[in-house]
Design an enzyme around this catalytic site. Structure first.
Site, short mmCIF file in Angstrom:
data_model
loop_
_atom_site.label_atom_id
_atom_site.label_comp_id
_atom_site.label_asym_id
_atom_site.label_seq_id
_atom_site.Cartn_x
_atom_site.Cartn_y
_atom_site.Cartn_z
N GLU A 319 -18.13 6.61 -25.16
CA GLU A 319 -18.11 6.49 -26.62
C GLU A 319 -16.81 5.88 -27.11
O GLU A 319 -15.98 6.57 -27.70
CB GLU A 319 -18.37 7.86 -27.25
CG GLU A 319 -17.52 8.95 -26.69
CD GLU A 319 -17.97 10.35 -27.07
OE1 GLU A 319 -19.15 10.55 -27.40
OE2 GLU A 319 -17.11 11.24 -27.02
N GLY A 321 -14.36 3.74 -29.54
CA GLY A 321 -14.27 3.43 -30.97
C GLY A 321 -13.35 2.24 -31.17
O GLY A 321 -13.76 1.12 -31.48
N ARG A 322 -12.05 2.49 -30.89
CA ARG A 322 -11.02 1.48 -31.14
C ARG A 322 -11.30 0.15 -30.43
O ARG A 322 -11.17 -0.92 -31.03
CB ARG A 322 -9.68 2.03 -30.64
CG ARG A 322 -8.48 1.22 -31.05
CD ARG A 322 -7.22 1.73 -30.34
NE ARG A 322 -7.08 3.15 -30.36
CZ ARG A 322 -6.34 3.84 -31.25
NH1 ARG A 322 -5.67 3.19 -32.18
NH2 ARG A 322 -6.27 5.15 -31.20
N ARG A 359 -1.65 4.50 -40.27
CA ARG A 359 -1.26 4.67 -38.86
C ARG A 359 0.25 4.49 -38.63
O ARG A 359 0.83 5.26 -37.86
CB ARG A 359 -2.05 3.73 -37.96
CG ARG A 359 -3.57 4.02 -37.99
CD ARG A 359 -4.34 3.34 -36.86
NE ARG A 359 -4.03 3.91 -35.58
CZ ARG A 359 -3.24 3.36 -34.69
NH1 ARG A 359 -2.69 2.19 -34.93
NH2 ARG A 359 -2.99 3.96 -33.54
N TYR A 363 1.59 7.75 -36.92
CA TYR A 363 1.83 7.71 -35.46
C TYR A 363 2.93 6.72 -35.07
O TYR A 363 3.03 6.36 -33.90
CB TYR A 363 0.57 7.27 -34.71
CG TYR A 363 -0.71 7.91 -35.13
CD1 TYR A 363 -0.97 9.24 -34.83
CD2 TYR A 363 -1.67 7.17 -35.82
CE1 TYR A 363 -2.16 9.82 -35.23
CE2 TYR A 363 -2.87 7.75 -36.21
CZ TYR A 363 -3.10 9.08 -35.90
OH TYR A 363 -4.27 9.65 -36.29
N CYS A 390 4.73 5.39 -53.57
CA CYS A 390 5.96 6.10 -53.92
C CYS A 390 6.38 6.98 -52.76
O CYS A 390 6.25 8.21 -52.84
CB CYS A 390 5.74 6.94 -55.15
SG CYS A 390 5.89 5.96 -56.60
N GLU A 391 6.83 6.38 -51.71
CA GLU A 391 7.19 7.12 -50.52
C GLU A 391 8.02 6.19 -49.65
O GLU A 391 7.54 5.12 -49.26
CB GLU A 391 5.88 7.53 -49.80
CG GLU A 391 6.08 8.30 -48.58
CD GLU A 391 5.29 9.62 -48.57
OE1 GLU A 391 4.74 10.04 -49.61
OE2 GLU A 391 5.27 10.24 -47.50
N TYR A 419 -9.48 3.13 -37.30
CA TYR A 419 -8.71 4.21 -37.93
C TYR A 419 -7.83 3.72 -39.09
O TYR A 419 -6.74 4.23 -39.30
CB TYR A 419 -7.87 4.94 -36.87
CG TYR A 419 -8.70 5.42 -35.71
CD1 TYR A 419 -9.60 6.48 -35.86
CD2 TYR A 419 -8.65 4.79 -34.46
CE1 TYR A 419 -10.41 6.90 -34.81
CE2 TYR A 419 -9.46 5.21 -33.40
CZ TYR A 419 -10.33 6.26 -33.59
OH TYR A 419 -11.12 6.68 -32.54
N1 LLP Z 1 -14.88 10.49 -28.41
C1 LLP Z 1 -14.19 11.52 -28.89
C2 LLP Z 1 -14.66 12.88 -28.64
C3 LLP Z 1 -13.03 11.31 -29.63
O1 LLP Z 1 -12.35 12.35 -30.09
C4 LLP Z 1 -12.59 9.98 -29.87
C5 LLP Z 1 -11.42 9.73 -30.66
C6 LLP Z 1 -13.36 8.93 -29.35
C7 LLP Z 1 -14.49 9.22 -28.62
C8 LLP Z 1 -13.02 7.50 -29.56
O2 LLP Z 1 -11.78 7.17 -28.99
P1 LLP Z 1 -11.28 5.64 -28.98
O3 LLP Z 1 -12.19 4.86 -28.09
O4 LLP Z 1 -11.34 5.15 -30.40
O5 LLP Z 1 -9.89 5.73 -28.47
N2 LLP Z 1 -6.63 8.38 -35.56
C9 LLP Z 1 -6.05 8.07 -34.27
C10 LLP Z 1 -7.09 8.09 -33.19
C11 LLP Z 1 -7.79 9.41 -33.09
C12 LLP Z 1 -8.85 9.41 -32.03
C13 LLP Z 1 -9.73 10.57 -32.19
N3 LLP Z 1 -10.77 10.66 -31.24
C14 LLP Z 1 -5.38 6.70 -34.35
O6 LLP Z 1 -5.36 6.10 -35.41
O7 LLP Z 1 -4.82 6.25 -33.36
#
Ligand code: LLP
Length: 470
Positions: A319, A321-322, A359, A363, A390-391, A419
């Protein structure tokens, strides 16, 4: 291109970020590029994405603006699917982790490529369903799912990835006496460390997600006695923006061990989900493996572990995302005011900031930017790109190398697909941005820009406050 300029700036121009033209679209891994795959510079020296001039898009749709390149997103989806078909001998399913960017158009695109969708809330689940994603390809995650979220998942028939005892208890009660068992998976904490920001590490033992290893057998035994719950598989996720492949190999071994135990406990498990986590290139210093290399590693590791442990091959899920959405998108801003502090720093302010990209402040994430209306002009200055909030910490890029900017210039921050919108806020009551999808010279709005009316839509002004107004 690498000579040193008068102020000690390497005279790179925006051209250095263009994807190399020598390789074909399909062979380049989107997560290894800083700009979307279709990025090019047109006759006016403007950045063009998906055949659309970025300056024209900003005129048409306003600023700031998320610009999503459909081709890059589709290519990433296809690379995951085709690599699995080459490296894994059994059925696979790639889920898009919609927490990276949940909106109907993006869910619809990934679904049209054959992907399923991972959701972590009722809101994301609703969005995926409304986009037409079929429930049997939706998996609901979350460490504290509400009764309403669980109800919605049960009613619509998606798979629930159970995270903890409370949820197991709730689900057992909610489904008691039902003739048709619901599909669940179990999320386990693998105890695997990886090198990424501590906020986005999830595989190590001390974290809030999933069942700890010492609880696993008890969970398996309990679930095997519940007639209304059909446990179809196991899930783990080790973190995000990961460049190493070894932790994913280690995860495969651990998951297969548990899979074997689950079978021994009588669970009807047939699926293993290895989570997401593959990183993307935000700057020249980032060197993530390709999508293909990641899929090959994961597939080979699962096949090897299954053969060594004499376990039948599961259906394999992941799964990301990024690495699907991240590199497909840029954010275009207009340059506004500037402030020079002699001998210290020059600030260039843009018309967005931490509300559309939280981000950097959250981070310390590092991004790169180009001037979309003067792409080939060499960089002569090092400036700090500030947002308009304002930060003091509202800084998008600390030391950006750019040509001298003027108010009205279009600054494009790259790699903002993941994200950014999904973590956007209305801080300082800034309306959330519009997003436009580009492909072959066509542009379609996929998210409308919020208006001031939208901002006060949920406000209520009790009459007694009105009565007291002077
Ligand atoms: N599966 C689960 C259970 C997850 O918790 C996540 C991401 C993914 C898949 C997808 O991960 P990816 O392929 O996107 O790395 N907000 C943070 C990232 C938080 C990720 C949370 N979980 C950022 O901006 O870097």
């Amino acid at each position: 291109m690498v000579s040193t300029g008068p102020v000690g700036v390497r005279k790179n121009s925006g051209l250095q970020y263009l994807p190399s033209a020598s390789a074909g679209l399909e062979t380049r891994s989107p997560n290894q590029e800083i700009l979307p795959l279709t990025a090019r510079v047109n006759d006016q020296d403007h950045l063009e994405i998906g055949g659309c001039d970025v300056a024209t898009l900003v005129k048409q749709f306003g600023s700031p603006l998320y610009i999503v390149d459909e081709e890059t997103l589709r290519t990433a989806c296809r690379q995951y699917c085709s690599a699995f078909s080459r490296y894994y001998p059994k059925e696979t399913l790639v889920l898009y982790a919609s927490k990276a960017w949940s909106c109907m158009a993006i869910c619809a695109i990934v679904a049209s490529e054959g992907l399923g969708v991972d959701v972590v809330s009722g809101g994301e689940l609703y969005t995926a369903l409304q986009a037409g994603v079929s429930a049997d390809k939706i998996y609901l995650h979350g460490n504290n799912k509400s009764q309403e979220e669980l109800q919605l998942a049960i009613a619509t028939g998606c798979t629930i990835v159970v995270d903890n005892w409370q949820e197991l208890h709730d689900l057992t009660e909610m489904t008691a006496g039902s003739s048709q068992p619901i599909r669940i998976m179990l999320r386990l904490t693998p105890g695997i460390e990886c090198h990424t920001h501590e906020y986005i590490r999830t595989g190590h033992l001390d974290n809030k997600f999933g069942f700890a290893p010492e609880q696993i057998e008890e969970v398996f035994n309990l679930v095997s006695q519940q007639q209304s719950l059909k446990c179809i598989g196991l899930h783990a996720h080790i973190g995000s923006q990961i460049f190493e492949l070894q932790p994913h190999e280690d995860l495969a071994v651990v998951l297969v061990q548990w899979f074997k135990k689950a079978i021994a406990c009588g669970l009807p498990v047939t699926e293993i989900n290895v989570g997401g986590g593959l990183g993307i290139r935000y700057t020249e210093a980032d060197d993530p493996p390709s999508i293909e290399a990641w899929v090959r590693t994961v597939s080979t590791a699962i096949v090897k572990a299954c053969s060594e442990q004499q376990v039948p091959l599961p259906k394999l899920l992941c799964e990301p995302g990024r690495s699907l959405i991240g590199s497909s998108t840029v954010t275009a801003y207009r340059v506004g005011s500037e402030k020079s502090i002699p001998g210290i720093r020059k600030y260039i302010s843009v018309d967005g900031g931490m509300s559309d990209n939280p981000r950097p402040i959250t981070y310390q994430a590092v991004y790169r930017a180009v001037l979309a209306n003067r792409m080939s002009e060499p960089a002569t200055e090092i400036v700090t790109i500030a947002g308009k909030h304002c930060e003091s910490g509202d800084i998008l890029i600390k030391d950006a190398q750019l040509p001298k900017t003027q108010p009205g210039d279009i600054l494009v921050v790259m790699g903002t697909g993941a994200y950014n919108y999904s973590m956007a806020s209305n801080y300082n009551r800034l309306p959330r941005l519009a997003a436009v999808l580009v492909k072959d010279g066509e542009s379609n709005l996929i998210l409308q820009r919020e208006t001031y009316q939208d901002l006060i839509k949920q406000d209520r002004l009790p009459e007694r406050l009105l009565a007291n107004m002077q």
